[in-house]
Structure formats: C-alpha cells, structure tokens
Design an enzyme around this catalytic site. Structure first.
Site, PDB file in Angstrom:
ATOM      1  N   ARG A   1      23.744  45.269  12.764  1.00  0.00           N
ATOM      2  CA  ARG A   1      25.143  45.311  12.309  1.00  0.00           C
ATOM      3  C   ARG A   1      25.537  43.982  11.668  1.00  0.00           C
ATOM      4  O   ARG A   1      26.292  43.938  10.698  1.00  0.00           O
ATOM      5  CB  ARG A   1      26.055  45.663  13.491  1.00  0.00           C
ATOM      6  CG  ARG A   1      27.478  45.981  13.063  1.00  0.00           C
ATOM      7  CD  ARG A   1      28.294  46.553  14.207  1.00  0.00           C
ATOM      8  NE  ARG A   1      28.443  45.596  15.287  1.00  0.00           N
ATOM      9  CZ  ARG A   1      28.994  45.886  16.475  1.00  0.00           C
ATOM     10  NH1 ARG A   1      29.404  47.108  16.725  1.00  0.00           N
ATOM     11  NH2 ARG A   1      29.114  44.968  17.400  1.00  0.00           N
TER      12      ARG A   1
ATOM     13  N   LYS B   1      31.970  43.567  11.159  1.00  0.00           N
ATOM     14  CA  LYS B   1      32.561  42.697  12.178  1.00  0.00           C
ATOM     15  C   LYS B   1      32.837  41.331  11.553  1.00  0.00           C
ATOM     16  O   LYS B   1      32.089  40.366  11.732  1.00  0.00           O
ATOM     17  CB  LYS B   1      31.622  42.598  13.388  1.00  0.00           C
ATOM     18  CG  LYS B   1      32.374  42.305  14.679  1.00  0.00           C
ATOM     19  CD  LYS B   1      31.561  42.686  15.891  1.00  0.00           C
ATOM     20  CE  LYS B   1      32.137  42.137  17.170  1.00  0.00           C
ATOM     21  NZ  LYS B   1      33.493  42.602  17.497  1.00  0.00           N
TER      22      LYS B   1
ATOM     23  N   GLU C   1      41.062  52.939  15.603  1.00  0.00           N
ATOM     24  CA  GLU C   1      40.504  52.260  16.767  1.00  0.00           C
ATOM     25  C   GLU C   1      41.513  51.273  17.320  1.00  0.00           C
ATOM     26  O   GLU C   1      42.636  51.160  16.809  1.00  0.00           O
ATOM     27  CB  GLU C   1      39.183  51.570  16.418  1.00  0.00           C
ATOM     28  CG  GLU C   1      39.286  50.490  15.373  1.00  0.00           C
ATOM     29  CD  GLU C   1      37.946  49.787  15.149  1.00  0.00           C
ATOM     30  OE1 GLU C   1      37.139  49.675  16.089  1.00  0.00           O
ATOM     31  OE2 GLU C   1      37.728  49.330  14.022  1.00  0.00           O
TER      32      GLU C   1
HETATM   33  N1  PLP Z   1      35.987  47.884  17.561  1.00  0.00           N
HETATM   34  C1  PLP Z   1      36.375  46.608  17.442  1.00  0.00           C
HETATM   35  C2  PLP Z   1      37.472  46.302  16.514  1.00  0.00           C
HETATM   36  C3  PLP Z   1      35.738  45.595  18.194  1.00  0.00           C
HETATM   37  O1  PLP Z   1      36.122  44.345  18.090  1.00  0.00           O
HETATM   38  C4  PLP Z   1      34.705  45.957  19.073  1.00  0.00           C
HETATM   39  C5  PLP Z   1      33.997  44.929  19.816  1.00  0.00           C
HETATM   40  O2  PLP Z   1      32.924  44.538  19.499  1.00  0.00           O
HETATM   41  C6  PLP Z   1      34.330  47.306  19.171  1.00  0.00           C
HETATM   42  C7  PLP Z   1      34.993  48.238  18.404  1.00  0.00           C
HETATM   43  C8  PLP Z   1      33.249  47.730  20.094  1.00  0.00           C
HETATM   44  O3  PLP Z   1      31.986  47.503  19.534  1.00  0.00           O
HETATM   45  P1  PLP Z   1      30.734  47.234  20.453  1.00  0.00           P
HETATM   46  O4  PLP Z   1      30.622  48.389  21.377  1.00  0.00           O
HETATM   47  O5  PLP Z   1      29.597  47.173  19.491  1.00  0.00           O
HETATM   48  O6  PLP Z   1      30.975  45.967  21.163  1.00  0.00           O
HETATM   49  C1  COI Z   2      33.376  42.491  21.692  1.00  0.00           C
HETATM   50  O1  COI Z   2      33.583  43.458  22.428  1.00  0.00           O
HETATM   51  O2  COI Z   2      32.279  41.915  21.677  1.00  0.00           O
HETATM   52  C2  COI Z   2      34.392  41.984  20.785  1.00  0.00           C
HETATM   53  O3  COI Z   2      34.057  41.275  19.871  1.00  0.00           O
HETATM   54  C3  COI Z   2      35.812  42.333  21.014  1.00  0.00           C
HETATM   55  C4  COI Z   2      36.715  41.147  20.981  1.00  0.00           C
HETATM   56  C5  COI Z   2      38.108  41.648  20.933  1.00  0.00           C
HETATM   57  C6  COI Z   2      36.513  40.234  22.148  1.00  0.00           C
END
Ligand code: PLP
Ligand code: COI
Length: 344
Positions: A84, A186, A222
């Site tokens: 990612r 991200k 989200e």
């Molecule tokens: N959506 C957002 C905006 C986030 O910041 C996060 C955190 O990483 C997620 C979703 C969840 O993604 P992941 O499960 O890869 O941590």
């Molecule tokens: C994560 O879950 O890793 C994120 O980056 C979310 C953030 C709001 C702390």
C-alpha cells in the site's frame, strides 16, 4: 531467557507518541534508495524549502507488533502495508520504497526495540509507523529529488478510548477526500483535511466522524481513522462500503476473509446508503489503531441510529470478529497462511 521489558504501565499506556530507543532511517538521493540503518536520534533536520513543508508530499503506514501466547514477536500482514505504501508513493510522484527493504527495515526496527513490545495479555501492542517524505528543496510545484523514509515505533493501547466498548460517531458535513482525489492512499494530507471535522466531532463527544461520499453525500465512506462494517439485521451478512475514495484497510480486508471463511458469514462489499443504516443490527470501525471498535450509535444530523444494545454492549458478531482477529494476532487462533510475520 525472558525478554527484557521497559518499566511501563502497559494496561494504561494510551495512544500517544512515546519515543523508543531506535528508529530506522533511509535516504533517497541521485535516483536511488541508499542503504538505511538504525538511529538513536528522534529529531529530523531538513532544508527550509523541503517539499514536505510546502506541498505536503508525504505518505505513511501503520501496523503493529505483538507478543503471542508462545512469547514470539510477530507482525500482522506487513507485506500489505509495504504494497500500500508503494501505491501511495506512486500516486504522490514519490519513489517507491522496495517491499523487501520495507520488511527487513521493519524487522530491524522492531528487533532493536524489543523491550518496548507490550507483554502478552496486556491488551497493548507496539505501533509501527513507517513514513516517507520529500526532504529535498523545491519551490515550484513539482516532485522533490530527495526523500527520507523512516520507521518509528511506540507501545500503544486502543485508539478509540472505548476499546471493545461501543462508541458513537456522527455523520459529518465535511468531506475527507474528493471524488477523484487521494482518499484511496495513505497520505498525510488526507488527515489534515479531516482535522477540522474531527475537532467538531470530538467536541460533541463523538469518537470519530462517519464521512459520507463526497459526490452525493448519500453513501457511507469511512471514519477519519478507520473503515466501517455493518452486520445485516438477521446477523448473517458482513457488509462493508465499496468506494474508490476510501483507504483499502488491511484490517477490513482481513475481516472479510475471517467473516467468510472462519465465521461462515456472507460478505458483501457494496455501496451502503445512509438511509439503510437502521436496518443493520451491528456497526463497527476497523483498522490497525482502532482494531475493532463497536459503534453503538450513529448520529445523523440530530437523529440517533442505535445498533443492538447501543453503547451498553457490542453485538454478538462483532464480539466473534474481535475474538478471532485478536486471536490470530496473538497466536491463540490458527492464522490463515502468510498472515503472520515472525520477528523474534
Ligand atoms: N481508514 C483510514 C482513514 C485510516 O487512517 C486507517 C488506518 O490505518 C484505516 C482506514 C484502517 O486501515 P488499516 O486496517 O490498514 O490500518
Ligand atoms: C492506523 O490505524 O494505523 C492509522 O494510521 C490511523 C490513525 C488515525 C492513527
């Protein structure tokens, strides 16, 4: 031999920055990533005209290291974070940080900070934050020639203070991402975009926002820091919003697999209209920092939509999802092939 552990109050550690002993640093110069290494210096010194400071050319990742029931130190699907981050970098015209170098840098950084990995059973884990930014000077709007990649780590507890207890969220009047913008990567700039809305939600006592789709404002996108999922009224289907402007959460993709292959649920990835929320029996936020945070109430412009027992208790499917996911991460439930990356 027992692992040396820092003297920290692991059960009440919160979600906050706590500098650890070592961080990984690598530089991109003259068209190539240099060999990186560990540094004891928590400060970053960059040129006053560095691209990150003016045009926000930056992306990051978030994953965790855990101590398992057997005493191993593991990470959860870090290959997906590496991939990612490559996608984020490509979209922001930054050089991709190679997957193999990402995984070996992760191993090196966590191994150097083993004493900070919270002990099994504490409910805490070691948050790992890889990030990359334009460190070379630019003044015209264009990609920088130089970049810095770092990995920092810190022990953390739950991101949403409820932990496994339900929280409430509010439907936001603001957009986190544009229809053909950067919501799917991200990038730090997405979080800058959501800061104003986050302050409004926090002041109202909400854990986060439920952002609607930026085009029609009719569908669920989200949260500011997590994806959403819903459980159908009959408890048999795991439903999660499909959109090109949300982050493809590693946790959500893993839960889709868990729901289908381990819990025998039907899985639907589709547009979810705000108007159909009252039909669902459960709602939750999922992410690395969030883990699974049950949502008891969604406030849609003054109207409360309550799921199951509201803020009193998480629903039965959410409990099973949470137990299975954390069981896989902590080694008490057998993990699907390739999900666990052993560090030590
Ligand atoms: N959506 C957002 C905006 C986030 O910041 C996060 C955190 O990483 C997620 C979703 C969840 O993604 P992941 O499960 O890869 O941590
Ligand atoms: C994560 O879950 O890793 C994120 O980056 C979310 C953030 C709001 C702390």
């Amino acid at each position: 031999m027992a692992r040396e552990l820092k003297d920290l109050d692991w059960k009440h550690i919160g979600f906050q920055y706590r500098p650890c002993d070592w961080r990984y640093v690598a530089q991109y110069k003259e068209g190539a990533w240099q060999e990186g290494g560990l540094s004891a210096d928590p400060n970053v010194t960059i040129n006053e005209c560095a691209g990150i400071l003016h045009y926000c050319q930056e992306c990051f990742e978030g994953l965790k290291a855990y101590e398992t029931v057997k005493g191993d130190i593991v990470c959860f699907r870090p290959d997906l974070n590496a991939e990612r981050m490559m996608d984020s970098a490509e979209y922001l015209c930054m050089p991709k940080f190679p997957k193999e170098q990402f995984l070996s840098a992760l191993r090196e950084t966590v191994q150097a900070n083993l004493a900070y990995v919270p002990p099994y059973g504490s409910g805490a884990s070691l948050y790992v934050r890889p990030y990359m930014f334009a460190s070379g000077p630019v003044i015209g709007v264009k990609p920088s020639d130089e970049y810095t990649f770092r990995i920092i780590v810190m022990p953390v507890g739950p991101y949403y203070t409820g932990g496994a207890k339900p929280v409430s969220v509010m439907v936001s009047d603001y957009d986190r991402a544009a229809p053909h913008g950067t919501g799917h990567i991200k990038a730090g700039l997405n979080y800058a975009m959501s800061m104003h809305a986050h302050e409004i939600a926090a002041k109202g006592g909400y854990a986060d926002n439920m952002f609607p789709d930026p085009m029609e404002r009719k569908y669920v996108e989200e949260a500011g820091g997590a994806n959403f999922y819903f459980i159908s009224g009959d408890g048999k289907t795991f439903v999660t919003p499909k959109s090109d402007s949300i982050l493809p959460s590693v946790t959500r993709r893993s839960l889709e697999y868990v729901a289908e292959h381990m819990l025998g649920l039907k899985v639907e990835e589709r547009r979810v209209a705000l108007s159909e929320l009252p039909e669902f029996s459960e709602c939750g936020m999922c992410g690395t920092a969030a883990v699974i945070s049950p949502v008891g109430v969604v406030n849609d412009h003054g109207k409360d939509i309550v799921f199951g027992k509201g803020l009193a208790e998480a629903g039965p499917v959410t409990k099973k999802l949470l137990d299975t996911l954390t069981g896989i991460q902590l080694g008490t439930v057998e993990a699907p092939e390739g999900w666990i990356f052993k560090i030590a």
